[in-house]
Design a protein around this motif. Sequence first.
Motif, PDB file in Angstrom:
ATOM      1  N   ARG A   1       0.940  -1.261  -0.127  1.00 14.89           N
ATOM      2  CA  ARG A   1       0.066  -0.030  -0.039  1.00 14.89           C
ATOM      3  C   ARG A   1       0.871   1.224   0.161  1.00 14.89           C
ATOM      4  NH1 ARG A   1      -4.066  -1.789   4.532  1.00 14.89           N
ATOM      5  NH2 ARG A   1      -4.981  -3.470   3.357  1.00 14.89           N
TER       6      ARG A   1
ATOM      7  N   ILE B   1       0.366   0.289  -4.483  1.00 11.39           N
ATOM      8  CA  ILE B   1      -0.298  -0.640  -5.476  1.00 11.39           C
ATOM      9  C   ILE B   1      -1.327  -0.965  -4.797  1.00 11.39           C
ATOM     10  CG2 ILE B   1      -0.207  -2.929  -5.787  1.00 11.39           C
ATOM     11  CD1 ILE B   1       2.997  -3.047  -5.770  1.00 11.39           C
ATOM     12  N   PRO B   2      -2.356  -0.658  -5.805  1.00 11.98           N
ATOM     13  CA  PRO B   2      -3.807  -0.729  -5.439  1.00 11.98           C
ATOM     14  C   PRO B   2      -4.432  -2.179  -5.292  1.00 11.98           C
ATOM     15  CG  PRO B   2      -3.559  -0.184  -8.010  1.00 11.98           C
ATOM     16  CD  PRO B   2      -2.217  -0.330  -7.327  1.00 11.98           C
ATOM     17  N   ARG B   3      -5.388  -2.179  -4.329  1.00 12.21           N
ATOM     18  CA  ARG B   3      -5.796  -3.506  -4.087  1.00 12.21           C
ATOM     19  C   ARG B   3      -4.539  -4.353  -3.494  1.00 12.21           C
ATOM     20  NH1 ARG B   3      -8.993  -5.675  -9.016  1.00 12.21           N
ATOM     21  NH2 ARG B   3      -7.426  -4.186 -10.085  1.00 12.21           N
ATOM     22  N   ALA B   4      -3.897  -4.191  -2.729  1.00  6.97           N
ATOM     23  CA  ALA B   4      -2.870  -4.539  -2.210  1.00  6.97           C
ATOM     24  C   ALA B   4      -2.912  -6.076  -1.859  1.00  6.97           C
ATOM     25  CB  ALA B   4      -2.040  -3.861  -1.091  1.00  6.97           C
ATOM     26  N   ASP B   5      -4.265  -5.931  -0.857  1.00  4.08           N
ATOM     27  CA  ASP B   5      -4.709  -7.323  -0.393  1.00  4.08           C
ATOM     28  C   ASP B   5      -4.773  -8.463  -1.285  1.00  4.08           C
ATOM     29  OD1 ASP B   5      -6.974  -6.052  -1.123  1.00  4.08           O
ATOM     30  OD2 ASP B   5      -8.053  -6.574   0.526  1.00  4.08           O
TER      31      ASP B   5
ATOM     32  N   THR C   1       5.549   8.421 -17.539  1.00  2.28           N
ATOM     33  CA  THR C   1       4.481   8.509 -16.499  1.00  2.28           C
ATOM     34  C   THR C   1       4.598   7.560 -15.349  1.00  2.28           C
ATOM     35  OG1 THR C   1       3.004   6.882 -17.758  1.00  2.28           O
ATOM     36  CG2 THR C   1       2.799   9.095 -18.114  1.00  2.28           C
TER      37      THR C   1
ATOM     38  N   GLN D   1       7.622   6.599 -14.352  1.00  2.00           N
ATOM     39  CA  GLN D   1       8.746   7.156 -13.596  1.00  2.00           C
ATOM     40  C   GLN D   1       8.442   8.119 -12.756  1.00  2.00           C
ATOM     41  OE1 GLN D   1      12.651   8.079 -15.684  1.00  2.00           O
ATOM     42  NE2 GLN D   1      11.875  10.298 -15.780  1.00  2.00           N
ATOM     43  N   ALA D   2       7.412   9.082 -13.335  1.00  2.00           N
ATOM     44  CA  ALA D   2       6.787  10.112 -12.317  1.00  2.00           C
ATOM     45  C   ALA D   2       6.364   9.875 -11.246  1.00  2.00           C
ATOM     46  CB  ALA D   2       5.894  10.994 -13.311  1.00  2.00           C
ATOM     47  N   ARG D   3       5.692   8.777 -11.127  1.00  7.65           N
ATOM     48  CA  ARG D   3       5.099   7.986  -9.887  1.00  7.65           C
ATOM     49  C   ARG D   3       6.239   7.597  -8.917  1.00  7.65           C
ATOM     50  NH1 ARG D   3       1.305   9.863 -12.678  1.00  7.65           N
ATOM     51  NH2 ARG D   3       2.387  11.687 -11.796  1.00  7.65           N
TER      52      ARG D   3
ATOM     53  N   ILE E   1       9.084   8.457  -8.758  1.00  8.72           N
ATOM     54  CA  ILE E   1       9.990   9.573  -8.332  1.00  8.72           C
ATOM     55  C   ILE E   1       9.230  10.188  -7.234  1.00  8.72           C
ATOM     56  CG2 ILE E   1      10.539  11.968  -8.740  1.00  8.72           C
ATOM     57  CD1 ILE E   1      11.521  11.194 -11.551  1.00  8.72           C
ATOM     58  N   GLU E   2       7.933  10.372  -7.287  1.00  8.34           N
ATOM     59  CA  GLU E   2       7.165  10.953  -5.912  1.00  8.34           C
ATOM     60  C   GLU E   2       7.234   9.988  -4.843  1.00  8.34           C
ATOM     61  OE1 GLU E   2       3.682  13.296  -8.474  1.00  8.34           O
ATOM     62  OE2 GLU E   2       3.331  11.261  -8.003  1.00  8.34           O
TER      63      GLU E   2
ATOM     64  N   ARG F   1      10.602  10.391  -3.357  1.00  7.98           N
ATOM     65  CA  ARG F   1      10.559  11.581  -2.497  1.00  7.98           C
ATOM     66  C   ARG F   1      10.095  11.368  -1.159  1.00  7.98           C
ATOM     67  NH1 ARG F   1       8.131  15.543  -6.665  1.00  7.98           N
ATOM     68  NH2 ARG F   1      10.009  15.766  -8.065  1.00  7.98           N
TER      69      ARG F   1
ATOM     70  N   GLU G   1       4.375   5.608 -24.950  1.00 11.89           N
ATOM     71  CA  GLU G   1       4.941   4.786 -23.986  1.00 11.89           C
ATOM     72  C   GLU G   1       4.779   3.486 -24.287  1.00 11.89           C
ATOM     73  OE1 GLU G   1       3.779   6.088 -19.911  1.00 11.89           O
ATOM     74  OE2 GLU G   1       1.996   6.682 -21.001  1.00 11.89           O
TER      75      GLU G   1
ATOM     76  N   SER H   1       5.148  14.414 -17.333  1.00 10.95           N
ATOM     77  CA  SER H   1       5.587  13.460 -16.540  1.00 10.95           C
ATOM     78  C   SER H   1       7.012  13.492 -16.692  1.00 10.95           C
ATOM     79  CB  SER H   1       5.193  12.226 -16.944  1.00 10.95           C
ATOM     80  OG  SER H   1       3.792  12.083 -16.855  1.00 10.95           O
TER      81      SER H   1
ATOM     82  N   PHE I   1       4.714  17.332 -11.165  1.00 10.58           N
ATOM     83  CA  PHE I   1       4.285  16.598 -12.632  1.00 10.58           C
ATOM     84  C   PHE I   1       2.823  16.663 -12.988  1.00 10.58           C
ATOM     85  CE2 PHE I   1       7.740  13.744 -10.731  1.00 10.58           C
ATOM     86  CZ  PHE I   1       8.688  13.911 -11.715  1.00 10.58           C
TER      87      PHE I   1
ATOM     88  N   ARG J   1      -0.454  14.845 -13.568  1.00 12.72           N
ATOM     89  CA  ARG J   1      -0.695  13.442 -13.446  1.00 12.72           C
ATOM     90  C   ARG J   1      -2.236  12.958 -14.264  1.00 12.72           C
ATOM     91  NH1 ARG J   1      -1.128  10.270  -8.933  1.00 12.72           N
ATOM     92  NH2 ARG J   1       0.771  10.737  -7.235  1.00 12.72           N
TER      93      ARG J   1
ATOM     94  N   GLN K   1     -10.345  -0.034  -9.266  1.00 11.52           N
ATOM     95  CA  GLN K   1      -9.023   0.338  -8.779  1.00 11.52           C
ATOM     96  C   GLN K   1      -9.452   1.188  -7.521  1.00 11.52           C
ATOM     97  OE1 GLN K   1      -6.159  -0.829  -9.580  1.00 11.52           O
ATOM     98  NE2 GLN K   1      -5.957  -1.341 -11.675  1.00 11.52           N
ATOM     99  N   LEU K   2     -10.148   0.572  -6.357  1.00 10.77           N
ATOM    100  CA  LEU K   2     -10.346   1.380  -5.231  1.00 10.77           C
ATOM    101  C   LEU K   2      -9.354   1.452  -4.380  1.00 10.77           C
ATOM    102  CD1 LEU K   2     -14.034  -0.234  -4.871  1.00 10.77           C
ATOM    103  CD2 LEU K   2     -13.291   1.830  -6.249  1.00 10.77           C
TER     104      LEU K   2
ATOM    105  N   GLU L   1      -7.854   1.337  -0.762  1.00  5.96           N
ATOM    106  CA  GLU L   1      -7.792   0.541   0.319  1.00  5.96           C
ATOM    107  C   GLU L   1      -9.016   0.405   1.306  1.00  5.96           C
ATOM    108  OE1 GLU L   1      -6.571  -3.065   0.234  1.00  5.96           O
ATOM    109  OE2 GLU L   1      -5.329  -1.459  -0.801  1.00  5.96           O
TER     110      GLU L   1
END
Lengths: 353, 397, 437
Positions: free
Chosen positions: A150, A154-158, A201, A203-205, A207-208, A211, C66, C274, C285, C287, C339-340, C342
Amino acid sequence: MSTRHPSPGPEQAESNRLLSVNDLRTDIRTDQGTIRAVDGVSFEVGRGETVCLVGESGSGKSVTCRSLTGILPEPPADVVGGSVEFDGQSLLEADDEQLRRIRGDRIAHVFQSPQSALDPVYTIGDQLVEAITIHNTASAARERAINLLRRVGIPRADSRIDDYPHEFSGGMCQRAAIAIALASDPELLIADEPTTAVDVTVQARLIELLRGLTDDGTSVLLITHDLRVAAALADRLLVMYGGTIVERGPLEELFDRPAHPYTQALFESYTGCSSRGDRTARRDVPTAGCRFRAECRHAVDTCVGGEQPPSYAVGDRETHGVSCVHYGPDRDPTPVLADAAAARPVSTEGDDD
Amino acid sequence: MSDAGDPHRFEEVEWDDLDGSRQLLTPTRAAVLVGLVVVGCVYALETVGIDVTGRTFDRLDWVMLLGTVVLGSVGLVPAVRHRPLLIRLLRRLFARPAHAAGAAFLLGLSLVAVLGSVVLGSPDLAFQHRFHAPYGFTSVNGWHAECLGEITEGEGITRYCDGTAAYPLGTNQRGHPMGHLLVEGARVTLTVLVFTAAFVVPVATVVGIIAGFRGGVVDDLLMSYVDVQLCIPAIVVFFIGYMYWNVSLLLLLVTFGLLSWGGIARLVRSETLQRREDGYVLVARSLGASRSYIAKRHIVPNITNTLVPAIFHLLALLVLVEAGVAFLGFHHIELYSWGSTMQEGLDPHFSGIGLEMHPHEIWWVSTFPAIALTLTLASLKLVGDGVRDALDPRDDH
Amino acid sequence: MTERTAGHEEGETPREDESALLEVENLETHFPITEGWLRRETGRVRAVDGVSFELRPGEAFGLVGESGSGKTTTAHSILRLEAATGGKIRFDGERVTELTGADLRRFRRRVQLVVQDPNDAFNPRMTVGEAVAEPLALHGMDDGDRRRAIVADLLERVGLEAADADRFPHEFSGGQKQRISIARALVCNPDLIVADEPTSALDGRIKSDILALLDELRREFDIAVLCISHDIDVIRRFCDRVGVMYLGKLVEKGVTSEVLESPAHPYTRVLLGSVPSLDPSDREFVRPLTETVPDPADPPSGCRFHTRCPELIPPSDVALSRECWRTIARFRFAVEDGQLPESVAVETDESSVDESTVRVAFDLPSTIPDETVDRAVDDAIRSLSDGDLEAARARLAEAFPTVCERAEPNTGDERERSVRCHRYDSSVEAAPRSWMR
């Protein structure tokens, strides 16, 4: 020796210093002879700081970072000199067992290719739980694994925790690899080109994400060839060439006034100021004197022989050091600095946002 | 649009003049054709009763002739055409003593096998000279009716017969000189090697490449067939054939050879699958290269690292299988395989001559073929590795 | 080249621009997804789905996008390495897909490929000289000495030495190999080079050098280049015009400087936004609305970017602030995609999630100024909290019909600049272009 290795980078208060590398030397022995891949590298990383090692492929930046925690295969590699201190403990003198504990617990690595860093026959969750239980005996390892996934977004990690690496996209694999690296709450994350293999795109995530780590107090040693990534992440910059650090300084400072001719050339390759399609394809990096002199337009006789020049301050900025004879005590750096203005990316940068 | 005088163009090539010069008849194809025609003619003449060869050919001999034609045209003709390459290859192969020794042994074996059978013919029975020891050793006098060497006194009443130069390696229970038997065994071994190299290996390689290159249904069908084939134990098929037909080396080669290439085909296929995505294959395709060109120029040369050792492994395996089957006694009685010779040496009672002796007392009968077999297998392994290394330009010594 | 023939099939409409070297018109390359022994087609990956552009002689056109956007497939279709399933490709006036025999061979000489990774661009078992001469040999030049002379000349032109011809590829560095790769592409005197990510395996100055070399040769020999890259810097430095691809569609194209300096399509803006800036003080960036790239086997209807588009057009009767609409749109597509976050993730057995949790997770305001919207969002949240994802999905889709989802944007195919986005369609009632800046 004292002139050759000035105090590396900006002075860190003793208590704030996490990693300090002094005169590190690593050789790689091949059938053709010995390559001095890392040739006297000194730097420090403070707590919560992001230090970025910039250089082209073959500059020795990856070997430097792998030498720190003993993950280089020996042979062919051989750390022949220098010292590495992590939180007061010498890493080069530590035995395998101690190193293993430090690697799992306090220093974590993230590599360029996310797919190859993950074992394809285990689920992401298995690998995460393994990383957690090596150093914690907590029974709630899975719970923690989900939380880690999480945390790296990563969405829906469970539910995704039970996926195999091939079911993840490249960016997700890299996130999972970072999650595994974070499993033991490391104090230092060594990230070797973590965003090179992914789309911009993504990569941007990433990097965030990285950070966010430093905001939490983790130190990051980032290796990249991309000045853009460095600009987006680093607090301080170390520019490597030919196994040596040729320039070092705070990010803004270095981007504002790239002082070493090599750094300038690196910046020019982005801005396209100099197009040298005719430049001879073969280059041999000298093994003594200034490593860059063969390609340097400011090269003078003094550049030949001896070791890589010591780090001189650029102008009156003590934190910005450059290993170039032109910045020496009795020389005038003005002609070299004049190029800095041309190479400086900030003013020539096109509007691409 | 551009003309020859344009200094910026490199060199004007009149492609239309060159186009279409692709030849159908390459030297290799010509050699195959000529060879087949010659063998065909001889076969036709022999069958109608005109003797051109001066000896009778059995079916195995014809198969061997065909195999020689295949190996000669596919192997030798290109080798002669690209002499510098061949010379470089041989130089690299002979650069390492172990590889050189292996290659020399195999060359010697081939020469002995070919010349030996011509010069020596079939070994003669000489029961009176049986169980002569090799030169410098002795055997119990009385095993043989006639001792050619000196007879020496031993303990008690035992007498020993010294080995002589007439039979430098000794004799077996039929008085066959061991040296002669080794040459005969070499001939059998060479037969196995030629058959495998000429028929089994090409089938395996071609099937593998086609499956890997074509993909889709072709791949599915070929690989399903290979899977089925891998499940059939060759030895069972051999014994079924053994029950119904005359036992022959050909039967052994056909059953074991033609049921054993599945592994190599699979290997070639998986390597082909990897290579066909490589940049140079893409470039060659964008240049309009045909599939067979790409297979020949780009795929095969690049899978030698795995293919060559696998081929030599298969060769060694079939040599061993032949020796093993002969050792068990399922061989043609007139073929003196190393395996059957060994067996005779290890079980002297088998020959039913009623003598009391132990295998170690006639050690030379089993030891020499065993050494020959071992050296052959080791040489095949060494040469396999040597050829692989020699073919790889990255491995400079 | 004296061998060029100009005509094209009779009955076809004459082309607008007679001087175009390569014209790609509505190119479609779909890959069937098959199942089982009989290879029954169960779906299609629409790798390239209606791409049009053209190249003039000597021009450098960049395709940027991409991974998975279909740019490499486009290049391969042009080269006939993949069979195009629809559309037209004309090279010098001739339909590429219909070429045979000598015409096809001529096409194969005039169009050359430079592949991405210099490390697998060469057969490791062939010397560099043989590799560079391969196109000549393949096209029937049997004279080895002549081949050698041409190769020696070319190697020198790309910055290597004639003697290098006898060495093997592994003896060269990545940059040198890419130079050799360029030499091989030049050996047949081409009119068009297709360069698939020519520098993505290189970095720093080597990358810059290779680009400069390619640029120099292109200008000297007047060769058109179709340059495929994911790297904006490469496009900026090398290409005259650029096309931006997303999920098999060309969403925007135009002169490079214009597209990069004032990107018009929302996707182009996300893509460019990006890329980290070289200005250390600028660390923001842009989004996209949602992060998941849709499956090319099942692309979204209408505009393919609409599920991720921050500038999604609201229904005409909805009057909301831009921020508010964006929040709702993000909510909608997150629900659609499953994609909800958590806290909202729908557990199968224990159903109820607090409605306020949903609002917090999606940053939704407690009341929305527009009544119909408010009701729809309320309903959806209620369905969600009951664990009924499907109902929430349907409710949202029904409440917010957007033109972006309904119709494929088509803003015509002007050569100079075209943007496939409803925002630029005068017949669509959307906020005027001023929304951009």
